[in-house]
Design a protein around this motif. Structure first.
Motif, mmCIF file in Angstrom:
data_model
loop_
_atom_site.group_PDB
_atom_site.id
_atom_site.type_symbol
_atom_site.label_atom_id
_atom_site.label_comp_id
_atom_site.label_asym_id
_atom_site.label_seq_id
_atom_site.Cartn_x
_atom_site.Cartn_y
_atom_site.Cartn_z
ATOM 1 N N VAL A 167 0.985 -1.143 0.046
ATOM 2 C CA VAL A 167 0.137 -0.083 -0.106
ATOM 3 C C VAL A 167 1.102 1.345 0.198
ATOM 4 O O VAL A 167 1.727 1.262 0.974
ATOM 5 C CB VAL A 167 -0.864 0.048 1.096
ATOM 6 N N GLN A 168 0.406 2.029 -0.769
ATOM 7 C CA GLN A 168 1.098 3.588 -1.022
ATOM 8 C C GLN A 168 -0.184 4.518 -0.287
ATOM 9 O O GLN A 168 -1.103 4.401 -0.689
ATOM 10 C CB GLN A 168 1.479 3.987 -2.265
ATOM 11 N N VAL A 169 0.407 5.330 0.728
ATOM 12 C CA VAL A 169 -0.675 6.110 1.291
ATOM 13 C C VAL A 169 -0.441 7.270 0.951
ATOM 14 O O VAL A 169 0.699 7.994 0.955
ATOM 15 C CB VAL A 169 -0.481 5.948 3.073
ATOM 16 N N LYS A 170 -1.562 8.199 0.580
ATOM 17 C CA LYS A 170 -1.445 9.721 -0.007
ATOM 18 C C LYS A 170 -2.480 10.298 1.208
ATOM 19 O O LYS A 170 -3.628 10.052 1.185
ATOM 20 C CB LYS A 170 -1.784 9.939 -1.330
ATOM 21 N N THR A 171 -1.968 11.303 1.858
ATOM 22 C CA THR A 171 -2.737 12.213 2.892
ATOM 23 C C THR A 171 -2.895 13.535 2.258
ATOM 24 O O THR A 171 -2.150 14.285 1.781
ATOM 25 C CB THR A 171 -2.103 12.373 4.070
ATOM 26 N N THR A 172 -4.359 13.751 2.446
ATOM 27 C CA THR A 172 -4.820 15.264 1.789
ATOM 28 C C THR A 172 -5.722 15.935 3.103
ATOM 29 O O THR A 172 -6.337 15.144 3.838
ATOM 30 C CB THR A 172 -5.658 14.993 0.777
ATOM 31 N N ALA A 173 -5.505 17.277 2.925
ATOM 32 C CA ALA A 173 -6.730 18.115 3.770
ATOM 33 C C ALA A 173 -7.613 18.795 2.829
ATOM 34 O O ALA A 173 -8.362 19.243 3.371
ATOM 35 C CB ALA A 173 -5.771 19.332 4.180
ATOM 36 N N TYR B 172 -9.942 12.593 -5.256
ATOM 37 C CA TYR B 172 -8.681 13.266 -4.602
ATOM 38 C C TYR B 172 -7.688 13.187 -5.551
ATOM 39 O O TYR B 172 -7.090 12.060 -6.345
ATOM 40 C CB TYR B 172 -8.467 12.374 -3.306
ATOM 41 N N LYS B 173 -6.773 14.262 -5.230
ATOM 42 C CA LYS B 173 -5.478 14.366 -6.230
ATOM 43 C C LYS B 173 -4.535 13.309 -5.411
ATOM 44 O O LYS B 173 -4.310 13.650 -4.172
ATOM 45 C CB LYS B 173 -4.875 15.869 -6.486
ATOM 46 N N VAL B 174 -3.820 12.541 -6.143
ATOM 47 C CA VAL B 174 -2.903 11.722 -5.251
ATOM 48 C C VAL B 174 -1.447 11.843 -5.911
ATOM 49 O O VAL B 174 -0.562 11.204 -5.164
ATOM 50 C CB VAL B 174 -3.514 10.148 -5.319
ATOM 51 N N GLY B 175 -0.971 11.956 -7.395
ATOM 52 C CA GLY B 175 -0.078 12.152 -7.696
ATOM 53 C C GLY B 175 0.800 10.959 -7.759
ATOM 54 O O GLY B 175 2.066 10.690 -7.186
ATOM 55 N N PHE B 176 0.370 9.666 -7.961
ATOM 56 C CA PHE B 176 0.985 8.451 -8.126
ATOM 57 C C PHE B 176 1.287 8.431 -9.427
ATOM 58 O O PHE B 176 0.773 7.967 -10.434
ATOM 59 C CB PHE B 176 0.009 7.410 -7.738
ATOM 60 N N SER B 177 2.700 8.515 -9.585
ATOM 61 C CA SER B 177 3.079 8.717 -11.019
ATOM 62 C C SER B 177 3.228 7.425 -12.017
ATOM 63 O O SER B 177 3.092 6.354 -11.321
ATOM 64 C CB SER B 177 4.697 9.456 -10.917
ATOM 65 N N VAL C 161 -5.782 6.911 -0.168
ATOM 66 C CA VAL C 161 -6.175 8.344 0.268
ATOM 67 C C VAL C 161 -6.535 8.252 1.761
ATOM 68 O O VAL C 161 -7.265 7.769 1.862
ATOM 69 C CB VAL C 161 -6.646 9.221 -0.709
ATOM 70 N N VAL C 162 -6.014 9.187 2.359
ATOM 71 C CA VAL C 162 -6.470 9.642 3.780
ATOM 72 C C VAL C 162 -6.978 10.889 3.771
ATOM 73 O O VAL C 162 -5.974 11.865 3.477
ATOM 74 C CB VAL C 162 -5.286 9.082 4.896
ATOM 75 N N GLY D 195 0.162 7.095 -14.932
ATOM 76 C CA GLY D 195 -0.003 7.437 -13.488
ATOM 77 C C GLY D 195 -1.433 7.331 -12.900
ATOM 78 O O GLY D 195 -2.207 7.391 -13.763
ATOM 79 N N ILE D 196 -1.554 7.627 -11.784
ATOM 80 C CA ILE D 196 -2.971 7.889 -11.028
ATOM 81 C C ILE D 196 -2.953 9.058 -10.618
ATOM 82 O O ILE D 196 -2.363 9.481 -9.409
ATOM 83 C CB ILE D 196 -3.142 6.695 -9.963
#
Length: 163
Positions: A63-69, A78-83, A101-102, A124-125
């Motif tokens: 798992v790759q975690v991307k956190t956003t506010a 959600y914008k995640v920027g997984f290239s 995404v969190v 990418g995602i």
């Protein structure tokens, strides 16, 4: 990079690990997590499936975690920027791979959404739709069953050297 941005992302990673460790139906654990964080490119967690006794059963996923506010606006993801390079690295592992995404946009409450990295994906995602809510038992069970299914179709390759 601001240390606050780093700490915000790190907190999201730990919240995600905690969510994987939340039992379904109040008592059955499905996953055990091993945090890698900044120590490995592209992957934050190795997640093990566990049996009814909580023992690791063998199948794993990454798992790759991307956190956003920022919550998504008007049905966007959600914008995640997984290239594309991240996608290629994920596919090269030959292990089921997911991006989570969190969403920490609401004070005191996090939301978790997960998406698999398809083996046929070539780009990418950029965004992740809030579809598969990891905080629900149904998604956790689907994830467990999907990873079990994927590993059931693979046999252990026979070693020919160093045996």
């Amino acid at each position: 990079m601001s240390n606050l941005v780093y700490l915000f992302g790190r907190a999201g990673e730990f919240l995600c690990g905690g969510e994987f460790l939340r039992p379904v139906a109040g008592s059955r654990y499905l996953f055990d997590v091993c945090f890698l964080g900044g120590n490995a490119p592209t992957v934050d967690y190795i997640v093990y499936l566990v049996d009814e006794r909580g023992t690791r059963t063998g199948p794993i996923f990454f798992v790759q975690v991307k956190t956003t506010a920022r919550a998504p606006k008007n049905g966007t993801g959600y914008k995640v920027g997984f290239s594309a390079a991240d996608v290629r690295r994920a596919q090269a592992t030959k292990v089921p791979f997911f991006v989570c995404v969190v969403d920490r946009s609401t004070e005191g409450r996090a939301k978790f959404f997960i998406k698999g990295v398809e083996s046929t994906r070539t780009t990418g995602i950029a965004t992740l739709a809030p579809v598969h809510d990891l905080a629900t038992d149904a998604v956790k069970l689907d994830l467990y069953q999907e990873v079990t299914r994927l590993w059931a179709g693979q046999s252990m390759p026979a070693l020919t050297k160093l045996i």
